[in-house]
Design a protein around this motif. Structure first.
Motif, PDB file in Angstrom:
ATOM      1  N   LYS A   1       0.820  -1.216   0.000  1.00  0.00           N
ATOM      2  CA  LYS A   1       0.000   0.000   0.000  1.00  0.00           C
ATOM      3  C   LYS A   1       0.851   1.262   0.000  1.00  0.00           C
ATOM      4  CE  LYS A   1      -4.047   1.919   2.380  1.00  0.00           C
ATOM      5  NZ  LYS A   1      -4.982   1.738   3.517  1.00  0.00           N
ATOM      6  N   ASP A   2       1.943   1.264   0.784  1.00  0.00           N
ATOM      7  CA  ASP A   2       2.777   2.466   0.892  1.00  0.00           C
ATOM      8  C   ASP A   2       3.402   2.854  -0.434  1.00  0.00           C
ATOM      9  OD1 ASP A   2       2.188   2.645   3.544  1.00  0.00           O
ATOM     10  OD2 ASP A   2       4.063   1.769   4.252  1.00  0.00           O
ATOM     11  N   SER A   6       1.712   5.715  -2.245  1.00  0.00           N
ATOM     12  CA  SER A   6       1.579   7.020  -1.615  1.00  0.00           C
ATOM     13  C   SER A   6       2.428   8.067  -2.338  1.00  0.00           C
ATOM     14  CB  SER A   6       2.013   6.947  -0.144  1.00  0.00           C
ATOM     15  OG  SER A   6       3.404   6.698  -0.044  1.00  0.00           O
ATOM     16  N   THR A  35       5.322  -2.031  -6.310  1.00  0.00           N
ATOM     17  CA  THR A  35       5.099  -2.978  -5.224  1.00  0.00           C
ATOM     18  C   THR A  35       6.340  -3.851  -5.145  1.00  0.00           C
ATOM     19  OG1 THR A  35       3.554  -4.558  -4.217  1.00  0.00           O
ATOM     20  CG2 THR A  35       4.006  -4.841  -6.556  1.00  0.00           C
ATOM     21  N   PRO A  51      -4.368  -4.017   7.874  1.00  0.00           N
ATOM     22  CA  PRO A  51      -4.071  -3.414   6.565  1.00  0.00           C
ATOM     23  C   PRO A  51      -4.354  -4.390   5.427  1.00  0.00           C
ATOM     24  CG  PRO A  51      -2.278  -3.016   8.133  1.00  0.00           C
ATOM     25  CD  PRO A  51      -3.204  -4.005   8.772  1.00  0.00           C
ATOM     26  N   LEU A  52      -4.916  -3.857   4.337  1.00  0.00           N
ATOM     27  CA  LEU A  52      -5.218  -4.651   3.146  1.00  0.00           C
ATOM     28  C   LEU A  52      -6.111  -5.859   3.470  1.00  0.00           C
ATOM     29  CD1 LEU A  52      -1.626  -4.563   1.591  1.00  0.00           C
ATOM     30  CD2 LEU A  52      -3.614  -3.319   0.747  1.00  0.00           C
ATOM     31  N   GLU A  78      -8.019  -7.529   0.566  1.00  0.00           N
ATOM     32  CA  GLU A  78      -7.091  -8.233  -0.328  1.00  0.00           C
ATOM     33  C   GLU A  78      -6.686  -9.575   0.276  1.00  0.00           C
ATOM     34  OE1 GLU A  78      -7.015  -5.088   0.389  1.00  0.00           O
ATOM     35  OE2 GLU A  78      -6.727  -3.892  -1.443  1.00  0.00           O
TER      36      GLU A  78
END
Length: 378
Positions: free
Chosen positions: A146-147, A150, A174, A343-344, A347
């Motif tokens: 995810k980062d 950003s 990623t 987080p995620l 997914e």
């Protein structure tokens, strides 16, 4: 054993850069099944290079598939100290690349500066790239990072690293997605993150199947950390627990786990418990001094336990632990306790559904455990 490809039909040199226990395990699995190559391992980004257990084990391990072994310090505090350490690491990599001239360079994280610099140094040496290979690290391979999306990561951090280190630095969208990576060796090829599907895809499973070298390393780890291999083999259920903050933060989580332990031990099943290594309370369920469960040393990475377990049920959280369980112990049943705050999360849920990880709320855990155990007996 995986078939030799044309690139490695003749004796070639391969360099493995590993920073986590899973990276090390994957490097061992791959290198041990590629006898037509000379494999060299460097442990990178290590918080302790002087008294490192993995370096000690690998140094004394007679079955090691590596021709050489080294370790580089990492996680240095302070900007000046960090830059000085990076300079020293780059000098070591320059010398290593000159010595080995590797045709392949493996990594479990292509954001690591050591990997990218090694690829750059090899190109500078030969004006020809080594093949960059990404070894599955268990999470980002499938759910992404995810980062990486950003603004600060894509632009600010990217520009700063290029200015600091050089324009050879590449910022992957990623993990595994950088231009330095040509090939990905992964546990679940069909579930790959879309950004990795353009790479050459190679399954990781053949490197682990019937591989005595992997089990030998895992047994060496157990011996080093004074774990009881016999008790591990006898376990019917293993609880691999998240950080204590998650156990305290989800209503009914602790009570559900204790109810499972109590019910299953009453019915004659053997339970293993693996606590999170960064807990402040080393025995949050209070089981260390009871006869209900075998508390496995938190210092042993869970990935190294899995190849030594028999058919069992593994209960965990929303993390790579259960992804690795389905890969390294495919005959095991796996249950994830739901945590929508993870987080995620969605997914992970999509991936778990595809690879056969069951998900349940904490209050329904015992019902699902009994159902799965009953179906196994049938």
């Amino acid at each position: 054993m995986p078939a030799a490809d044309t690139h490695t039909a003749a004796m070639s040199t391969e360099l493995y850069l590993a920073s986590t226990p899973l990276h090390i395990l994957n490097a061992i699995a791959i290198a041990s099944q590629r006898p037509q190559t000379q494999a060299h391992l460097v442990l990178i980004d290590q918080p302790d290079a002087q008294d490192n257990p993995y370096f000690k084990i690998l140094s004394d391990w007679p079955s090691s598939p590596f021709k050489s072994l080294d370790i580089y310090q990492g996680r240095i505090k302070g900007i000046r100290q960090k830059l000085a350490n990076r300079k020293a690491v780059f000098a070591k990599l320059d010398a290593l690349i000159q010595q080995l001239n590797p045709q392949r360079i493996y990594t479990g994280n292509d954001r690591r500066i050591e990997f990218q610099y090694a690829m750059h140094a090899q190109y500078q040496r030969n004006k020809k790239r080594a093949e960059g290979v990404y070894m599955d690290e268990g999470t980002f391979t499938y759910v992404g990072r995810k980062d990486s999306a950003s603004f600060s990561d894509k632009y600010i951090d990217n520009v700063l690293k290029k200015l600091t280190y050089g324009f050879w630095w590449k910022n992957p969208l990623t993990i595994g997605g950088s231009d330095w990576i040509d090939r990905v060796v992964v546990a679940f090829p069909d579930q790959l993150h879309p950004l990795l599907k353009s790479k050459i895809i190679e399954p990781l499973s053949p490197y682990y199947e019937h591989n005595p070298t992997v089990k030998s390393f895992c047994e060496a780890l157990l011996t080093f950390f004074q774990a009881d291999a016999t008790r591990l083999h006898q376990l019917n259920v293993v609880l691999t627990l998240p950080h204590e903050s998650i156990i305290d933060g989800i209503t009914g989580y602790r009570e559900a786990l204790l109810a499972v332990v109590d019910s299953l031990t009453t019915n004659g099943l053997t339970i293993g418990v693996k606590y999170h290594p960064r807990n402040t309370n080393p025995d949050i369920l209070g089981l260390a001094n009871s006869d209900q469960a075998y508390v496995i040393s938190h210092r042993i990475p869970f990935e190294a336990i899995l190849p030594l377990l028999n058919h069992c049920l593994v209960i965990g959280d929303v993390s790579s632990t259960l992804i690795n369980t389905r890969f390294l112990l495919p005959q095991a049943q796996a249950i994830s306790i739901a945590n929508p705050q993870a987080p995620l999360y969605q997914e992970f849920m999509n991936l778990f559904a595809c690879i056969g990880v069951h998900t349940t709320q904490a209050e329904s855990l015992m019902d699902l455990v009994q159902s799965l155990l009953s179906s196994t007996k049938d």
